[in-house]
Motif scaffolding. Structure first.
Motif, short mmCIF file in Angstrom:
data_model
loop_
_atom_site.label_atom_id
_atom_site.label_comp_id
_atom_site.label_asym_id
_atom_site.label_seq_id
_atom_site.Cartn_x
_atom_site.Cartn_y
_atom_site.Cartn_z
N ASN A 86 0.83 -1.20 0.00
CA ASN A 86 0.00 0.00 0.00
C ASN A 86 0.87 1.26 0.00
O ASN A 86 0.60 2.23 0.71
CB ASN A 86 -0.96 0.01 1.20
N ILE A 87 1.91 1.25 -0.83
CA ILE A 87 2.82 2.39 -0.96
C ILE A 87 2.83 2.81 -2.42
O ILE A 87 3.02 1.99 -3.32
CB ILE A 87 4.25 2.02 -0.52
N SER A 88 2.60 4.12 -2.63
CA SER A 88 2.57 4.63 -4.00
C SER A 88 3.75 5.55 -4.32
O SER A 88 4.08 5.76 -5.48
CB SER A 88 1.26 5.39 -4.26
N ASP A 89 4.39 6.10 -3.30
CA ASP A 89 5.51 7.03 -3.51
C ASP A 89 6.80 6.23 -3.65
O ASP A 89 7.50 5.96 -2.67
CB ASP A 89 5.60 8.00 -2.33
N VAL A 90 7.10 5.82 -4.88
CA VAL A 90 8.27 4.99 -5.13
C VAL A 90 9.06 5.55 -6.31
O VAL A 90 8.54 6.35 -7.10
CB VAL A 90 7.85 3.53 -5.43
N VAL A 91 10.30 5.13 -6.42
CA VAL A 91 11.14 5.49 -7.56
C VAL A 91 10.70 4.66 -8.76
O VAL A 91 10.64 3.43 -8.68
CB VAL A 91 12.63 5.24 -7.26
#
Length: 367
Positions: free
Chosen positions: A78-83
């Motif tokens: 549930n993580i959207s802020d990724v490289v």
């Protein structure tokens, strides 16, 4: 009668002895080497400096590397802020300006002396720039840090090779399955850390330091595995120096280097980068009259110690149209060479300090 005769002879002999032993006053003369017809070995040589301006540019390189499981970050963690893209970015962090002195070939002087007093003790830098007279201050030519070429990491240096993966992760045959097993392992790490912090174990660590070590290791383990999803970002800094020797004929606006957000500092002829300019403006120049000594035929003309009265300049570093650094400095070549009275050097108890970067007189003290 004989006693009086011997006494008279003794007084005359004593007076004659005093006349012979009378010290000869010391005399000092300083000459410009360029005006001397013959080089002699009984002189002390020194140089005044030309002031070098050193601009130290600290830059930062940030490398972003995509994690192998980044496509599953939202679904499994549930993580959207990724490289999402491998990239390298550069930025200028800071600019520092300092000065140092190099021998000026046009400002070399010779000190000649005569008389019974000892010759003055010159304090010189290893390259021969005057730093003082009758002082013991340690001066060197390398007091400014030399910034050598440093290895700059690239994308290949930022990787995930050191992540300690467990057997369950390694045996999976698909990326999706490996990502799922890695996500489950992250949840297990979090659960284990929570139980330690909540003291929910039958056997607990014996002291607080053991708690800290265990929690720190679990945090590092979680971070390594999280980066497989969110990616890895690392920053590196290094400094590049630019030395310039300005003079009164220097251009008011010159390209110091060019800078690219992709390639960092590039040569000033490389148009792939935007120009970073350096501007010099004379703020205060020396207006002293020439050092002229008027004498009659019976008066000997002698020069004292030559030193600089430096001029003040304002230096600006401009990135495109943005002023990033402004500083006022004193430069020897923007000033004027003047001379002390000759009798100052003839005093054995006088200590003189000269700035080796600008040639300016700093102090004249009695030892």
């Amino acid at each position: 009668m004989m006693k009086k005769l011997f006494l008279s002879i003794g007084i005359v002999a004593a007076l004659a002895s005093c006349a012979v032993e009378q010290t000869i006053p010391s005399k000092v003369n300083v000459q410009d080497v360029a005006t001397m017809s013959n080089a002699t070995s009984d002189v002390l040589l020194y140089s005044l400096p030309v002031t070098v301006v050193r601009v130290n540019v600290e830059v930062e390189k940030t490398i972003s590397r995509v994690g192998p499981f980044y496509r599953y970050s939202q679904k499994m963690l549930n993580i959207s802020d990724v490289v999402t893209q491998d990239k390298e970015e550069w930025k200028i962090k800071s600019i520092n300006i300092e000065t140092y002195g190099k021998p000026d070939p046009a400002k070399q002087y010779a000190i000649s002396f005569s008389g019974d007093n000892a010759a003055p003790y010159l304090n010189l830098t290893p390259s021969g720039v005057l730093a003082g007279v009758n002082t013991d201050a340690l001066v060197t030519d390398d007091y400014l840090k030399e910034y050598s070429s440093e290895y700059v990491p690239s994308l290949k240096d930022v990787n995930f090779n050191e992540v300690a993966m467990i057997e369950k992760q390694m045996v999976k045959t698909s990326t999706a399955a490996m990502a799922e097993e890695t996500a489950n392992y992250i949840y297990k790490i979090r659960k284990r850390r929570f139980k330690i912090l909540a003291s929910d174990y039958e056997q607990l660590p014996p002291d607080g330091q053991s708690y800290e070590v265990m929690v720190r290791e679990l945090n590092a383990l979680e971070k390594e595995h999280m980066e497989l999803f969110i990616g890895k970002t690392e920053s590196f800094t290094y400094t590049k120096s630019f030395d310039i020797i300005p003079d009164r004929m220097s251009a008011n606006n010159d390209v110091l280097f060019r800078f690219s957000a992709v390639n960092g500092i590039v040569d000033k002829m490389d148009v792939s980068g935007a120009p970073v300019y350096i501007e010099l403006e004379a703020v205060e120049t020396s207006s002293l009259p020439d050092n002229v000594v008027v004498s009659n035929k019976n008066q000997e003309v002698r020069n004292g110690l030559f030193y600089c009265k430096p001029g003040k300049v304002k230096i600006k570093v401009i990135d495109k149209n943005v002023l990033v650094k402004e500083q006022e400095l004193y430069l020897g070549q923007y000033g004027q060479v003047v001379s002390m009275p000759a009798n100052v050097l003839e005093k054995a108890d006088v200590s003189i300090r000269i700035n080796p970067a600008t040639g300016a007189l700093q102090s004249v003290d009695k030892k």
